[in-house]
Scaffold this motif. Structure first.
Motif, PDB file in Angstrom:
ATOM      1  N   ILE A  91      -0.600  -0.826  -4.871  1.00 42.89           N
ATOM      2  CA  ILE A  91      -0.820   0.210  -3.550  1.00 42.89           C
ATOM      3  C   ILE A  91      -1.413   1.427  -4.383  1.00 42.89           C
ATOM      4  O   ILE A  91      -2.331   1.778  -3.880  1.00 42.89           O
ATOM      5  N   ALA A  92      -0.719   1.926  -5.505  1.00 45.36           N
ATOM      6  CA  ALA A  92      -1.247   3.011  -5.539  1.00 45.36           C
ATOM      7  C   ALA A  92      -2.754   2.985  -6.400  1.00 45.36           C
ATOM      8  O   ALA A  92      -3.330   4.138  -6.412  1.00 45.36           O
ATOM      9  N   ASP A  93      -3.222   1.749  -6.505  1.00 43.63           N
ATOM     10  CA  ASP A  93      -4.731   1.640  -7.175  1.00 43.63           C
ATOM     11  C   ASP A  93      -5.502   2.020  -5.967  1.00 43.63           C
ATOM     12  O   ASP A  93      -6.809   2.479  -6.278  1.00 43.63           O
ATOM     13  N   TRP A  95      -4.102   3.883  -3.051  1.00 46.26           N
ATOM     14  CA  TRP A  95      -3.390   4.908  -2.465  1.00 46.26           C
ATOM     15  C   TRP A  95      -2.670   5.536  -3.575  1.00 46.26           C
ATOM     16  O   TRP A  95      -1.643   5.582  -3.529  1.00 46.26           O
ATOM     17  N   PRO A  96      -3.504   6.489  -4.148  1.00 50.52           N
ATOM     18  CA  PRO A  96      -3.000   7.168  -5.325  1.00 50.52           C
ATOM     19  C   PRO A  96      -1.811   7.872  -4.996  1.00 50.52           C
ATOM     20  O   PRO A  96      -0.836   7.979  -5.929  1.00 50.52           O
ATOM     21  N   GLY A  97      -1.569   8.646  -3.956  1.00 50.30           N
ATOM     22  CA  GLY A  97      -0.432   9.543  -3.467  1.00 50.30           C
ATOM     23  C   GLY A  97       0.679   8.670  -3.449  1.00 50.30           C
ATOM     24  O   GLY A  97       1.814   9.255  -3.417  1.00 50.30           O
ATOM     25  N   PHE A  98       0.722   7.575  -3.418  1.00 54.83           N
ATOM     26  CA  PHE A  98       1.924   6.657  -3.090  1.00 54.83           C
ATOM     27  C   PHE A  98       2.710   6.453  -4.196  1.00 54.83           C
ATOM     28  O   PHE A  98       3.890   6.009  -4.352  1.00 54.83           O
ATOM     29  N   ALA A  99       2.112   6.678  -5.463  1.00 56.28           N
ATOM     30  CA  ALA A  99       2.848   6.518  -6.894  1.00 56.28           C
ATOM     31  C   ALA A  99       3.780   7.434  -7.125  1.00 56.28           C
ATOM     32  O   ALA A  99       4.461   7.303  -8.068  1.00 56.28           O
ATOM     33  N   GLY A 105       4.311   0.835  -9.300  1.00 57.05           N
ATOM     34  CA  GLY A 105       4.405  -0.230  -9.279  1.00 57.05           C
ATOM     35  C   GLY A 105       4.441  -1.114  -8.175  1.00 57.05           C
ATOM     36  O   GLY A 105       4.311  -2.374  -8.210  1.00 57.05           O
ATOM     37  N   ALA A 106       4.610  -0.632  -7.022  1.00 54.03           N
ATOM     38  CA  ALA A 106       4.743  -1.298  -5.627  1.00 54.03           C
ATOM     39  C   ALA A 106       3.385  -2.120  -5.386  1.00 54.03           C
ATOM     40  O   ALA A 106       2.308  -1.463  -5.768  1.00 54.03           O
ATOM     41  N   THR A 107       3.504  -3.278  -4.773  1.00 54.31           N
ATOM     42  CA  THR A 107       2.334  -4.122  -4.574  1.00 54.31           C
ATOM     43  C   THR A 107       2.269  -4.641  -3.106  1.00 54.31           C
ATOM     44  O   THR A 107       3.336  -4.566  -2.297  1.00 54.31           O
TER      45      THR A 107
END
Length: 381
Positions: A91-93, A95-99, A105-107
């Motif tokens: 997800i962070a790839d 939506w960077p703010g989600f990291a 590591g969430a997918t």
């Protein structure tokens, strides 16, 4: 199926619908059954709006609560099938703010498996917040996870749709609602029958939800389930009747007709005008992938790849045959690979439990049973 057989199953389901309404348990009801691509039942009964005396029609739209999660999961699988997404997309790839707070590591796979670890928005979240897409996504990006993504399981009651929808939007440049229409419902010919946010022009087709008798049953204060469904955003009949809720994209819920929902699941089975996914992907979607305790609801749970791996009235002939999704107001949509049947039940008595869906499913199973070897047959028992 022959004409006489089709007439028999239609008559028996319609009789059940009429009885359920006459007994007072239901206000308005829709049932659709699609068998190997053919719409064999499109039954209706009761009132779409008891105040106006408006009858339910086959194209009446019903708020379906979490039944829409099954539709949202279907869209995600179709996008993977088309090469637009990958289950292991981080997800962070996109939506960077989600990291933040260790969520990097969430997918997408974790989203579909309710294992991201963000099952709850802030406890002060309101219905108005739910109707504000950008605000909800900011709030969820800032949340600390309950567990490291992928290491636990817990039903993401209201956060699921935003996590999935924002990942899809950022990865593809299109919203989940856009993809629902372009990749799923339009090819199936039901683009006006299944929605996350209802177009204003179609609001006149939406049934009015009626509260169940007696006080609502909410989670125990302070419990994980209470945290996941803050008081300011809990779904009930009043929630489901709000114009802003109906017209906003809140993909953890949605509004649809029974025939539209059943057509989508028939498309997943590979029947109808468009086969949405390959047989191999269908088998992967329906196969039970988690069995254990739900950390949010605190109950034993089994989960498939974005779906409940079950039917409401009968046990599947084998694990991995049946899959579906069910809403807090008693609506549901499910399909069975072995029998080739897709079924949807929509209602506007906003009450928990799936007794109506279960009764319809048992009736359908009498007509479309599965042998002990897992091969479907048909009978008019």
């Amino acid at each position: 199926m022959g004409d006489d057989a089709a007439a028999d199953v239609r008559a028996r389901v319609q009789h059940a619908v009429d009885r359920l309404v006459a007994d007072g348990g239901e206000v308005g009801l829709q049932v659709a059954v699609v068998h190997r691509g053919d719409l064999v039942v499109d039954a209706v009964g009761g009132l779409a709006d008891a105040r106006r005396g408006a009858a339910v029609a086959p194209d009446t739209l019903f708020f379906a609560a979490s039944t829409a999660k099954g539709i949202a999961s279907a869209v995600a699988h179709v996008l993977v099938e088309r090469g637009e997404l990958d289950y292991d997309l981080r997800i962070a790839d996109v939506w960077p703010g989600f990291a933040t707070h260790g969520k990097g590591g969430a997918t997408l796979r974790h989203v579909l498996m309710h294992s991201v670890g963000v099952p709850a928005p802030p406890y002060t979240t309101t219905v108005g917040d739910l109707c504000d897409w950008d605000r909800m996504c900011r709030l969820l990006a800032d949340e600390e996870p309950w567990w490291e993504p992928g290491t636990g399981f817990g039903y993401h009651a209201q956060t699921f749709g935003f996590l999935l929808g924002e990942t899809v939007r950022r990865a593809t440049g299109r919203t989940l609602s856009w993809w629902l229409r372009e990749a799923v419902t339009r090819p199936l010919g039901v683009e006006d029958d299944v929605h996350f946010g209802v177009p204003p022009a179609l609001l006149g087709r939406v049934a009015r939800q009626e509260p169940a008798p007696g006080p609502p049953s909410w989670p125990e204060p302070g419990s994980p389930a209470d945290r996941a469904l803050p008081p300011g955003m809990r779904p009930d009949a009043a929630f489901a009747n709000r114009r802003d809720v109906l017209t906003s994209d809140i993909p953890s819920g949605g509004t649809m007709s029974a025939r539209g929902a059943a057509r989508v699941f028939a498309g997943l089975l590979g029947y109808g005008d468009a086969a949405l996914v390959s047989p191999a992907r269908l088998a992967e979607m329906a196969r039970p992938a988690f069995e254990g305790r739900d950390a949010v609801l605190d109950v034993p749970s089994t989960w498939a790849f974005g779906f409940a791996p079950s039917r409401p009235g009968v046990l599947p002939s084998r694990p991995g045959s049946a899959f579906g999704m069910f809403g807090a107001n008693g609506s549901g949509v499910w399909a069975d690979i072995d029998t080739g049947v897709a079924v949807a039940v929509m209602r506007n008595r906003f009450s928990p439990g799936w007794s109506t869906a279960g009764e319809i499913d048992r009736l359908v199973a009498e007509h479309f049973p599965t042998s002990s070897e897992g091969e479907a047959s048909w009978t008019t028992q």
